[in-house]
Design a protein around this motif. Structure first.
Motif, short mmCIF file in Angstrom:
data_model
loop_
_atom_site.label_atom_id
_atom_site.label_comp_id
_atom_site.label_asym_id
_atom_site.label_seq_id
_atom_site.Cartn_x
_atom_site.Cartn_y
_atom_site.Cartn_z
N ARG A 176 -5.87 -2.02 -1.32
CA ARG A 176 -5.35 -1.59 -2.55
C ARG A 176 -5.17 -2.57 -3.82
NH1 ARG A 176 -4.38 -0.01 -6.98
NH2 ARG A 176 -2.47 1.26 -7.68
N TRP A 185 -2.52 5.89 -2.84
CA TRP A 185 -2.43 4.55 -1.58
C TRP A 185 -1.62 5.48 -0.66
CZ3 TRP A 185 -6.43 2.16 -1.33
CH2 TRP A 185 -7.51 1.69 -2.21
N GLY A 244 0.41 -1.38 0.05
CA GLY A 244 0.44 -0.06 0.13
C GLY A 244 0.88 1.25 0.22
#
Ligand code: NAD
Length: 555
Positions: free
Chosen positions: A529, A467, A445
């Motif tokens: 993610r 992210w 992530g």
């Protein structure tokens, strides 16, 4: 007591039980700052690795950081802007001790030339990924990653074994220095070309590189002999990769695996063009940047063209995360991206489960603390073959640099479990001092890097930098000790954004809370993610481990 450092005598390796700061959390971060310089490439200039990756903006900023870490209370937060401390503010004891933003330049301005100008004015520095965040642990930091890539290739192409296989690569710097040892641990005969004799000598001195050959003929003969005997070996060769790769291709030799880890991302401070020596390059860095950029790019064109030729003849060729294909494409090599990136080619299924490079450092300076954690990992994860195999190999083969440290590819849940178990060992005194945990910025992530980490994501979300920013905010909300948002500098300007985190297991109840929230949420976001991008492995992980993913749709 700090320990002597043979490579950089003025930068002793921190350790011991005497605190200079007001608590172990602050002392831990101070030791990590000292450590990145003790294992760095050019500590006198604060340069840690990757050509220009610095630990602090300049020496005045460094001194101010050391003073702040030494004086600060637990309910304060030190605010660092691109390697310079700018605020020491009252927060609360559960807030991060340090927050950093490093080298984030507004989109249209995020270009190498603008970065160099801002750097010249003293307004910015690049923190690499782990340099400015004081998380770097020397070449050992990427060694498992490099080893796993080689082993994935072994599985894909060579019946699971690299015995009798020839790897050609270049770059024996901070990170590239892991290649000879990783290649040898994978069982191959690896040839590593570097233009700088001092880098080859440094890797040999720490035991990462076995031999330095006097010339190309000798190097190739040594490789040939090892390949025939199926003997693992690592050979260094001083030379320019832009000359050596084409020459090997001209001789009709086809290595089994070809890659490169020169600092090709930076055409001014990293890559050395063919026909120039290091002094000539240094002489042009201030006044001849344009000339140097053109010369570096022209050499990279030849370097990558040779890599493509090897690929055409059957070598497994990959980009190991240094932007070399991007530079070559800009130099006119239209098919440079026929070479795959290592993340997409070999590791993405691991990232989709948020499995990635997790590391721990013994702040006591005692190797026995790492040995105890090695045992713990073997006991806790007996069915995780990647990790148990790695710990066995690392114990035998990987010499410590700086603070004793270990890296292992662990995923969601595993990182938290391990850190909590370690915190208990610190509390009971079974481990001599606190342990710091961090992970690479190249984590599920934590990174948006469309030509490296997030190239060709399933949903096309390669360039979305939300992210890592979300990750940083989540980690601050989850009580991490140090949180950083980095973007690329030098040749990486405009190419990436990443988030880093450090946590300190000092044996306290408060540390239990921090470790539990921060490590769990960090990998949760990593899995989310990849789920958001449509990876099946992530959905399995979400189901199996009950991760709080918000699904939108007809459910
Ligand atoms: P570094 O600057 O410490 O070392 C680079 C080395 O390349 C130096 O030893 C230099 O002498 C050598 N070199 C430069 N031009 C050369 C040429 N033409 N021929 C031969 N040798 C040459 O950098 P590093 O820390 O080792 O990182 C290397 C690259 O890898 C960087 O681009 C970095 O961003 C990237 N990187 C990738 C990963 C990953 O996960 N794959 C991780 C860290 C770094």
């Amino acid at each position: 007591m700090p320990k002597p450092n043979p490579r950089h005598p003025n930068y002793p390796i921190p350790g011991g039980d005497v605190l200079r700061a007001k608590g172990w959390r602050q002392e831990a971060l101070l030791r990590l700052l000292e450590n990145v310089l003790s294992v760095g490439e050019d500590p006198d200039n604060l340069i840690v690795y990757a050509a220009l990756g610095k630990a602090a903006r300049n020496w005045a900023a460094h001194r101010a950081i050391v003073k702040a870490l030494t004086d600060m209370d637990e309910d304060q937060t030190l605010v660092i802007q691109s390697g310079k401390p700018v605020g020491l503010l009252k927060t609360h004891a559960k807030a991060p001790l340090v927050i950093m933003a490093n080298c984030n330049i507004v989109g249209q301005w995020a270009k190498a030339e603008v970065f160099y100008e801002l750097q010249r004015k003293g307004l910015i520095c690049w923190g690499g990924l782990t340099a400015g965040a004081w998380q770097y642990i020397g070449s050992q930091g990427v060694i498992q990653g490099t080893y796993e890539i080689f082993m994935r290739i072994a599985e894909k192409r060579f019946d699971g074994s690299l015995a009798g296989r020839f790897i050609l690569t270049a770059g024996l710097g901070g990170m590239g220095g892991a290649q000879p040892l990783a290649g040898r641990m994978a069982g191959a005969a690896i040839l590593c070309v570097d233009i700088d004799p001092a880098r080859a000598a440094a890797r040999k001195a720490v035991g990462y590189l076995e031999h330095v050959a006097s010339d190309l003929d000798t190097a190739l003969a040594m490789i040939d002999e090892a390949v025939k005997a199926k003997r693992a070996t690592s050979i260094g060769l001083v030379g320019n990769a832009a000359e050596i790769y084409p020459e090997i291709a001209r001789r009709g030799i086809v290595p089994d695996i070809v890659t490169d880890q020169t600092s090709a991302h930076d055409l001014v401070y990293g890559y050395v063009p063919k026909g120039m020596n290091l002094d000539q390059v240094k002489g042009l860095r201030d006044d001849g940047q344009g000339q140097l950029m053109a010369a570096s790019r022209a050499s990279i064109v030849e370097h990558v063209s040779a890599m493509l030729e090897f690929q055409e003849r059957g070598s497994e060729v990959f980009d190991n995360g240094n932007l070399i294909r991007t530079q070559a494409r800009e130099g006119g090599v239209a098919n440079a991206f026929d070479i795959p990136i290592f993340t997409e080619a070999y590791l993405r299924p691991l990232f989709a489960r948020a499995i990635g490079p997790f590391r721990w450092m013994a702040l006591s300076g005692e190797e026995s603390d790492i040995a105890r954690i090695d045992d713990l990992v073997m006991d806790m994860f007996p069915d995780n073959k990647i990790v148990t195999n790695w710990i066995r190999l690392a114990r035998e083969n990987v010499p410590f640099e700086g603070l004793p440290a270990r890296i292992a590819w662990l995923g969601h849940g595993e990182r938290t479990e391990l850190a909590l178990a370690v915190n208990k060992l610190v509390a009971s005194g079974e481990i001599k001092g606190p342990i710091a945990f961090s992970r690479d910025h190249l984590d599920a992530g934590a990174m948006a890097h469309p030509n490296i980490m997030t190239e060709r994501m399933k949903d096309g979300s390669d360039a979305i930098a939300d992210w890592p920013l979300l990750d940083a905010m989540l980690l601050c909300s989850s009580m991490a000790d140090l949180v950083v948002v980095h973007s690329g500098g030098g040749g990486y300007a405009g190419y990436m954004t990443s988030c880093g985190v450090t946590l300190v297991a000092d044996g306290t109840e408060a540390a239990t809370e921090r470790l539990s929230h921060a490590l769990t949420n960090d990998t949760s976001l990593g899995v989310i993610r990849y789920a958001d991008a449509g990876y099946d492995e992530s959905f399995d992980e979400i189901e199996e481990k009950q991760i709080g993913y918000v699904r939108i749709g007809n459910t």
